[in-house]
Design an enzyme around this catalytic site. Structure first.
Site, PDB file in Angstrom:
ATOM      1  N   ASN A   7       0.884  -1.167   0.000  1.00 40.32           N
ATOM      2  CA  ASN A   7       0.000   0.000   0.000  1.00 40.32           C
ATOM      3  C   ASN A   7       0.918   1.212   0.000  1.00 40.32           C
ATOM      4  O   ASN A   7       1.471   1.586   1.025  1.00 40.32           O
ATOM      5  CB  ASN A   7      -0.894  -0.048   1.239  1.00 40.32           C
ATOM      6  CG  ASN A   7      -1.925   1.062   1.231  1.00 40.32           C
ATOM      7  OD1 ASN A   7      -1.835   1.998   0.435  1.00 40.32           O
ATOM      8  ND2 ASN A   7      -2.892   0.965   2.119  1.00 40.32           N
ATOM      9  N   ARG A 228     -12.792  14.512   7.944  1.00 43.58           N
ATOM     10  CA  ARG A 228     -13.482  14.999   6.730  1.00 43.58           C
ATOM     11  C   ARG A 228     -14.938  15.297   7.028  1.00 43.58           C
ATOM     12  O   ARG A 228     -15.590  14.579   7.787  1.00 43.58           O
ATOM     13  CB  ARG A 228     -13.435  13.940   5.624  1.00 43.58           C
ATOM     14  CG  ARG A 228     -12.052  13.738   5.063  1.00 43.58           C
ATOM     15  CD  ARG A 228     -12.063  12.656   3.984  1.00 43.58           C
ATOM     16  NE  ARG A 228     -10.870  11.847   4.111  1.00 43.58           N
ATOM     17  CZ  ARG A 228     -10.786  10.576   3.764  1.00 43.58           C
ATOM     18  NH1 ARG A 228     -11.825   9.944   3.249  1.00 43.58           N
ATOM     19  NH2 ARG A 228      -9.666   9.922   3.929  1.00 43.58           N
TER      20      ARG A 228
END
Ligand code: AMP
Length: 386
Positions: A7, A228
């Site tokens: 990743n 967020r």
């Protein structure tokens, strides 16, 4: 079959060596501060690797030190954006790498890093098969009415502005496991999956396929997350833009300073729950806004799938916070959902049911494992290509 799962972020590289048949992790680690240092040449600066190639050398050395010589069969990459092209994991070649690179504008923080990781491995181990597993792919089954924004058509045709959805690898993995736990054939599984981590999204599953999901053009849309905002009136951005905020200011505010952190001062669900229990009004408001937003989406997706037959919680908050699960369930009385307080409070790494037999639909906790899903997908692609 041993698979190296990568990743790759812009300044970090997370890895796991997995034995796919055994489902086990043989080694794992995280290289950070890529590109911020001098590769450790001792002149007193930060000692991060210079680039992704050097980070990969560190991964190789770490794996070697831990496991000795080993026979890797393939590398599986988590690739954030597969655009409209990729609906499945693919074997990587030069053309695929360039296709991922062409999607850079859609995921400017992530896809360039994925490409750097892919190229570094191709250079170091040219004969090792590499597979890209896309975070968007599971949502390629969304019907057009779910992925279209009601903006001028040219924004879609010229700029690719549409809803893509993310966390697909996790939603797909959890869907399979939930169907298995309930002993329902995958093609008959209709339900709602809530992936609640630092990033959070909820997906509507019909017949085992994604038919709607809360993240959109970027991972900003939808639920209230750690930092967020999720959904808001887009005119707020116009308003702030006219007041002098730059695109970078808006980006930082929406992605890094909002959500739980913006409302309660912390993006860690544990602290927010503790603060709320200790009487902190801001923390209580943050939990109310966050659980209400999720409950609203679950209600909407109940409609989207023609009647959900299961609700599934996963990821850091979904798997661990019985308080947050219960706040959400308390808002879902209209769906006939009833949690079993005792089962909900149990801490476990196993998939499990946490609702009472009287609940109209079962509520499940299913731990996600994106690396495992990537390793399995990689092995399957290599197997069918070979
Ligand atoms: P993830 O991105 O999946 O690693 O999830 C991170 C989120 O999970 C953070 O908000 C953590 O506070 C939350 N989390 C992790 N462990 C727990 C726990 N035991 N109780 C409540 N929240 C947790």
């Amino acid at each position: 079959m041993l698979v190296l799962v990568i990743n790759s972020g812009s300044s970090s590289l997370k890895y796991q060596v997995r034995d796919v048949a055994a489902g086990s992790v043989l080694a794992e680690g995280l290289i950070e501060e890529i590109g911020m240092g001098n590769g450790g040449d001792g002149d007193g600066e930060i000692e991060g690797p210079r680039d992704h190639a050097e980070a990969l050398e560190q991964v190789d050395a770490a794996i070697h030190a831990e496991l000795g010589d080993l026979d890797l069969a393939a590398v599986g990459h988590r690739v954030v954006h597969g655009g409209e092209r990729f609906a499945e994991p693919v074997l990587i070649d030069n053309e695929i790498t360039r296709a991922i690179e062409r999607l850079n504008p859609l995921a400017p923080l992530h896809n360039p890093a994925n490409v750097l990781g892919i190229r570094a491995i191709a250079k170091k181990w040219p004969d090792l098969p590499q597979v890209a597993v896309f975070d968007t792919a599971f949502h390629r089954s969304l019907p057009e009415h779910a992925w279209r924004y009601a903006v001028p058509d040219s924004l879609y045709t010229s700029h690719g502005i549409r809803r893509y959805g993310f966390h697909g690898t996790s939603h797909e993995y959890v869907t399979h496991r939930a169907a298995a736990l309930l002993d329902v054939p995958l093609e008959e599984f209709d339900g709602v999956i809530a992936h609640l981590g630092n990033g959070a999204s909820v997906t509507a599953i019909q017949g085992g396929k994604s038919v709607d999901t809360s993240m959109g053009f970027t991972p900003l849309e939808g639920l209230v997350m750690g930092t967020r905002s999720g959904d808001l009136d887009p005119s707020i951005l116009v308003f702030l833009g006219r007041a002098g905020w730059t695109p970078e200011d808006l980006d930082t505010m929406l992605n890094r300073e909002s959500g739980l952190k913006g409302l309660a001062g912390s993006n860690d669900m544990r602290s927010v729950v503790e603060a709320s229990e200790a009487g902190d009004a801001r923390a209580a408001t943050a939990l109310a806004v966050t659980s209400y937003r999720l409950a609203k989406y679950i209600g909407a997706y109940h409609v989207a799938v023609g009647g959900a037959k299961a609700l599934v919680f996963t990821a850091g908050i979904g798997e661990n916070s019985h308080q947050f699960r219960s706040l959400v369930a308390d808002r879902l009385g209209a769906l006939g959902i009833v949690l079993d307080a005792g089962l909900n409070a149990v801490r476990s790494k196993e998939p499990r049911v946490i609702s009472t037999p009287a609940s109209a639909i079962p509520v499940l906790v299913v731990p996600t494992d994106e690396e495992r899903a990537i390793a399995e997908a990689t092995a399957a692609v290599v197997h069918s290509a070979g």
